[in-house]
Design an enzyme around this catalytic site. Structure first.
Site, PDB file in Angstrom:
ATOM      1  N   GLY A 109       0.828  -1.210   0.000  1.00 17.32           N
ATOM      2  CA  GLY A 109       0.000   0.000   0.000  1.00 17.32           C
ATOM      3  C   GLY A 109       0.858   1.254   0.000  1.00 17.32           C
ATOM      4  O   GLY A 109       0.539   2.244  -0.675  1.00 17.32           O
TER       5      GLY A 109
ATOM      6  N   GLY B 186      -2.604  -5.865  -0.161  1.00 18.83           N
ATOM      7  CA  GLY B 186      -3.072  -7.255  -0.068  1.00 18.83           C
ATOM      8  C   GLY B 186      -3.273  -7.750   1.344  1.00 18.83           C
ATOM      9  O   GLY B 186      -4.241  -8.447   1.638  1.00 18.83           O
TER      10      GLY B 186
ATOM     11  N   CYS C 116       4.883   5.284  20.348  1.00 25.39           N
ATOM     12  CA  CYS C 116       6.040   5.660  21.146  1.00 25.39           C
ATOM     13  C   CYS C 116       6.892   6.639  20.341  1.00 25.39           C
ATOM     14  O   CYS C 116       7.485   6.278  19.335  1.00 25.39           O
ATOM     15  CB  CYS C 116       6.848   4.413  21.505  1.00 25.39           C
ATOM     16  SG  CYS C 116       8.010   4.741  22.806  1.00 25.39           S
TER      17      CYS C 116
END
Ligand code: PLP
Length: 390
Positions: free
Chosen positions: A71, A199, A324
């Site tokens: 992505g 995916g 964090c």
């Protein structure tokens, strides 16, 4: 100990049907689809079939499907490729709640002489479309707005956004990584130019993505070299993963209505139980305008990380709305953009479901979460303070 996996917006299990489909392409059918010989050449036909399966899931033409590695690569190709194609346009519009794959890139580009507008969201995570209209100008090259938010599941009104952007003459990209397979996507009716899919969010493996590129869209490739993907993405195709993704898209399409209904029911039951049994619990994001598999709940005056740790001891996998940063826990940029108070944002947990979750999973989480929250509030100085009668 049992595992209850409710972190499907982070990643999903590869479906058995998908793994089965992929298996022959590692050791037996390992040909290169660009080869002239039959052994390789026949693979090219199988890639075409996958392209069709992906295209069918989103209403595209197979020729508009470009396979990428993830992505993030799809998002980068869309944004960088557009900017390179329109060198005189130096303005980018996005939102304050994008995934780092878009937000991080846009902020990086803003340090390289691009002008960046980040649209705000309200308390429910929704956009004000007038702000988008006001931000668009003749210099705007691309607008990149996600379809569904990965943390809250909030959906943006794609149709309205796409029409506003297109009428202003800019390129419209949407990161649909969390929406693909979960929401109806039909690019034949929606004037979107570029759309990203990953995916591993829909039961295909990690390391395979798609960029939908509407026919006629100007886009400079990110990877230049070979002629794969019609010159839009160089590099030998990841054959087994592409075949797996095709199968995953087919599965998502076949099961779409029935799984959406089933998953929504499970999610709602979980959400209602936690909101009603845990004092100081509140929902993050719009109540209905949301992915059916996602719920983000803030538990006031407790640390999200501590909740996650105790859930983890029971085999329950979820994620928190904190990250964090430089050694301290910062509430996520999404919750901050929504104006969620610090004391709530810190104690936020996202549960995200998939086709592999059952009623028993939800029973288990409903049974154990309230006692975890009670226990943590007991030891939290703020929580104790809060529980004292005033
Ligand atoms: N966009 C969104 C909305 C996501 O949720 C993710 C992953 O979490 C990505 C992009 C990045 O996808 P990938 O992990 O395939 O690079």
């Amino acid at each position: 100990m049992r595992t209850v996996y409710l972190d499907n917006n982070a990643t999903t299990a590869v479906a058995d049907e998908v793994a089965e489909q992929m298996r022959p392409f590692f050791c037996r059918e390992y040909g290169n689809p660009s080869s002239i010989h039959t052994f390789g050449g026949k693979i090219a036909k199988l890639l075409d079939k996958s392209r069709e399966q992906v295209a069918q899931l989103i209403g595209a033409d197979p020729s508009e499907i470009v396979f990428t590695s993830c992505g993030t690569e799809s998002d980068s190709t869309a944004i960088r490729g557009t900017l390179e194609s329109y060198p005189n346009k130096r303005h980018i519009i996005t939102t304050r709640v994008e995934h780092p794959a878009v937000r991080g890139l846009c902020q990086h580009l803003s340090q390289q002489s691009y002008r960046l507008t980040e649209l705000s969201v309200d308390r429910e995570g929704l956009l004000n479309l007038d702000e988008l209209k006001d931000a668009l100008d003749s210099e705007t090259a691309i607008v990149s707005i996600m379809w569904a938010n990965n943390e809250t599941g909030v959906l943006f009104p794609m149709d309205k956004i796409a029409r506003i952007v297109k009428s202003a003459g800019a390129v419209f990209h949407t990161d649909a990584v969390q929406a693909a397979g979960k929401e109806t996507i039909d690019v034949s009716k929606l004037p979107v130019d570029l759309l990203s899919i990953s995916g591993h969010k829909l039961h295909a493996p990690k390391g395979i993505g798609v960029l939908y590129v509407r026919r006629g869209t100007r886009l400079t490739p990110l990877l230049v070299g070979g002629h794969q993907e019609r010159g839009r993405r160089a590099g030998t195709e990841n054959v087994p993963y592409i075949i797996g993704l095709g199968k995953a898209c087919e599965l998502a399409r076949q099961e779409f209505d029935q799984e959406r209904l089933r998953i929504r029911k499970l999610r709602d039951r979980l959400e209602e139980a936690l909101l009603s049994t845990c004092p100081g619990a509140r929902l993050n994001g719009h109540k209905t305008n949301r992915l059916v598999n996602t719920t983000s709940i803030s538990f006031e005056y407790v640390e999200g990380e501590a909740i996650l740790l105790l859930l983890d001891r029971l085999g329950i996998c979820a994620s928190s709305g904190s990250a964090c940063t430089s050694g301290s826990l910062e509430p996520s940029h999404v919750l901050r953009a929504m104006g969620v108070p610090f004391t709530s944002a810190h104690g936020s947990i996202r549960f995200s479901l998939s086709r592999y979750n059952s009623d028993q999973d939800i029973d288990y989480v409903i049974e154990h979460t309230p006692e975890i929250i009670d226990k943590l509030r007991e030891i939290s100085p703020f929580g104790r303070e809060k529980q004292r009668p005033s």
